[in-house]
Enzyme design. Structure first.
Site, mmCIF file in Angstrom:
data_model
loop_
_atom_site.group_PDB
_atom_site.id
_atom_site.type_symbol
_atom_site.label_atom_id
_atom_site.label_comp_id
_atom_site.label_asym_id
_atom_site.label_seq_id
_atom_site.Cartn_x
_atom_site.Cartn_y
_atom_site.Cartn_z
ATOM 1 N N ASP A 195 0.866 -1.178 0.000
ATOM 2 C CA ASP A 195 0.000 0.000 0.000
ATOM 3 C C ASP A 195 0.905 1.231 0.000
ATOM 4 O OD1 ASP A 195 -1.499 2.243 0.797
ATOM 5 O OD2 ASP A 195 -2.896 1.015 1.955
ATOM 6 N N TYR A 220 -4.955 11.218 -3.621
ATOM 7 C CA TYR A 220 -5.363 12.528 -3.118
ATOM 8 C C TYR A 220 -4.419 13.092 -2.066
ATOM 9 C CZ TYR A 220 -7.862 9.201 -0.062
ATOM 10 O OH TYR A 220 -8.206 8.146 0.732
#
Lengths: 394, 394
Positions: A195, A220
């Site tokens: 991740d 983001y």
């Protein structure tokens, strides 16, 4: 003017990345929360307006072809690829990070085979990865074991199917050893799933170089794609033909407009697609990625470490010992691009900081998080944040 | 002027919904593809600009609270609820339709219990539902059986876990008997899952009234949410506590910011959330839904049927028999809001129609689809489309 303020000015003046700040919409606030929501790139509003008014409003349905909507997930994936050290054709954009963790882990378990019965998950990771890993394990008939990254090498074995790890811990900012852990996972014959939410755009990742199998990340934070902009999925080229998605939506079909009742997966990165992509968010992200044009990630990493080093120095000097405890590793090779300070009244302290124009965030129960985004944070910002922090803590 | 053109003018003049057209950005094109991508509502660009420039650009991270970003999925769900006959608190917006089909079917199979081993899926449905149903069946250890909706009542039994049906067939425009089929599914002790992509916003659905268990739908067709705008998931209130999501992301946690390593599902509609919502697409949708203010779905349905009736009459008169075959049912209770005409050279015919300003779409292998969106399509548009179709076919 204090010595540290003078030094900050000198460091800003010497900073080759300093002009990049003009690519963003910023104000007087010291914005140290780009690790949660990246700032708005200045050219994005105009691009979004074009997508809404012309592509949707005028071309309407024709835009799926004429404006390149249909191919956006792969095209934007290829735009992210160099930022995480991937050759083209291995990344697809779409869905949330959580949904991509699910795709990656179920597919990894299936690739590992039935006799590999255990999935290891980084217990220190952002909780959603653990929740989704639990579901992936339950649905594929595996057991799930939550462990710290340091424990992983000792727990790998012939029953290990896959290991889900976070490159940078969202709370402490600790950077894990992606090359070493990936190699250990591979030595056990298992698959490594990473991740990258808190590392992509902050430091070089080297997915291809280190042989990572699957990876996911959001866009983001350091990639500045906008609130809730779509996440991405990396599937190493050599594994793509074996990628067996638990979410085989029509967008991942080899012939999506054939409307065949039988599923046949597309080759390549498109196999990771699911349903119709959310075009507004996706094309805002595509525009946002242009701020990376000509930017060296090596320079970004160097500035990131310089900023966090400088922040720690300013905090030490202005606040003195005892009031806060730094939980981010001091060693560069173990540090991401944030500084996490523990203090008992962290929630209240962060409120006051925000009121005074220093925006970081608070993470339960006692952590002040300060994210350093080298594209738009400078050394004077950093000094000012530490100074105001000291005043608030005093 | 022909009799049908005069009639069209008369019908437009008497149409109480005609003024709604001003709520959209339209041009001289006859846009009969709102069942694929709804037209742009006129006030959406300004709202999106505010989201990008002010909410993201100025407020940045504060917008998660101050601009209501965090609660958008439930809030927008409640805005959709009256359009599909649902009381508040049962719909959540987010992810694609495919992902929501997966959530709904896995959760339905789990609610049905282990001894119910078969899932039925509408074989005539949009293919993605079938692909995802196959995956849901595989992961929950059920068998999947593809059947026509008409076959469903005869195949229900004690082994049936759930039935996934499409309210309106995407190709033929056939409207299925949601109340009757739902009752039959319930009589067998199974759960009814409906896909509303081609009915929501075109006709009354009555989810609560007819006791539907779970439903999904997209928002970019008759709801005009924009390209790839997020889908929604309906879980009947009485079932929410038993809704066991296969995608338990952190947004569905009872205390999402507690960052607990143990998953505890939120009560209510939020349990259907997964990861961080894509705010730009979501708030564009929220703005778009305002075009429904004060609009009666009964009036929409009446106009929809009048438009499709009128189109069929014009096609019959202008084109004559034999050149095309209508595959949309003639009976109102079996018709959605589109007309599908089969003709051997449909792909080429649609190209010519588009060139001449009549935009429908082509569906493999031989179907011309014309969607009638009562909010912005009128009777003169309809007459013109039929007239140009006749010219192209001649």
């Amino acid at each position: 003017m204090s010595e540290l303020r003078l030094l900050a000015e000198k460091l800003d003046a010497a900073d080759e990345l300093a002009p990049l700040r003009d690519r963003f919409v910023l104000d007087d606030v010291v914005y140290l929360d780009g690790n949660s929501l990246g700032a708005l790139p200045a050219h994005v509003p105009g691009r979004v307006e074009d997508v809404v008014r012309r592509q949707w409003g005028e071309l309407r349905i024709r835009s799926w072809e004429e404006s390149g909507w249909w191919t956006a997930p792969e095209r934007i994936g290829d735009r992210i690829a160099p930022l995480v050290g991937a050759a083209p054709g291995q990344i697809v954009v779409g869905d949330s990070t959580s949904v991509n963790v699910f795709k990656a882990l179920v597919a990894a378990a299936r690739m590992a085979g039935e006799d590999r019965t255990e999935i290891l998950v980084d217990a220190t990771t952002f909780p959603t990865d653990g929740y989704i890993a639990e579901s992936a394990a339950r649905l594929t008939g595996r057991t799930l074991r939550a462990v710290t990254p340091a424990e992983v090498p000792g727990l790998l074995g012939g029953r290990t199917a896959a290991v889900l790890l976070n490159h940078v811990d969202y709370r402490t900012g600790r950077l894990h050893d992606l090359p070493g852990l990936t190699a250990a996972v591979h030595a056990a014959g298992a698959l490594a799933v990473w991740d990258l939410c808190h590392s992509a755009g902050a430091l070089p990742v080297g997915l291809d170089e280190h042989g990572v199998d699957l990876a996911v990340g959001c866009t983001y934070k350091y990639l500045n794609g906008g609130p809730g902009s779509p996440a991405y999925l990396y599937v190493r080229g050599a594994l793509q033909d074996r990628f067996d998605s638990p979410l085989p939506g029509w967008n991942s079909h080899a012939d999506p407009f054939g409307m065949s009742p039988a599923y046949a997966p597309a080759p390549g990165a498109a196999r990771g697609r699911v349903g119709t992509p959310d075009i507004l968010s996706m094309l805002a992200l595509e525009a946002a990625l242009e701020v990376w044009d000509g930017v060296s990630l090596t320079a970004v990493r160097a500035k990131s470490l310089a900023l966090t080093d400088f922040f720690l120095r300013c905090v030490a000097e202005y606040t003195g010992p005892g009031r806060t405890e730094c939980v981010t590793p001091g060693r560069h090779e173990e540090r991401g691009s944030q500084i996490a300070l523990r203090c008992p009244d962290a929630g209240e302290v962060m409120k006051r900081l925000v009121e005074r124009g220093v925006v970081g965030d608070f993470r339960h129960p006692d952590v002040l998080r300060f994210g350093f985004t080298p594209l738009y944070v400078g050394f004077r910002d950093t000094e000012r944040a530490a100074r105001i922090l000291a005043e608030v803590l005093a």
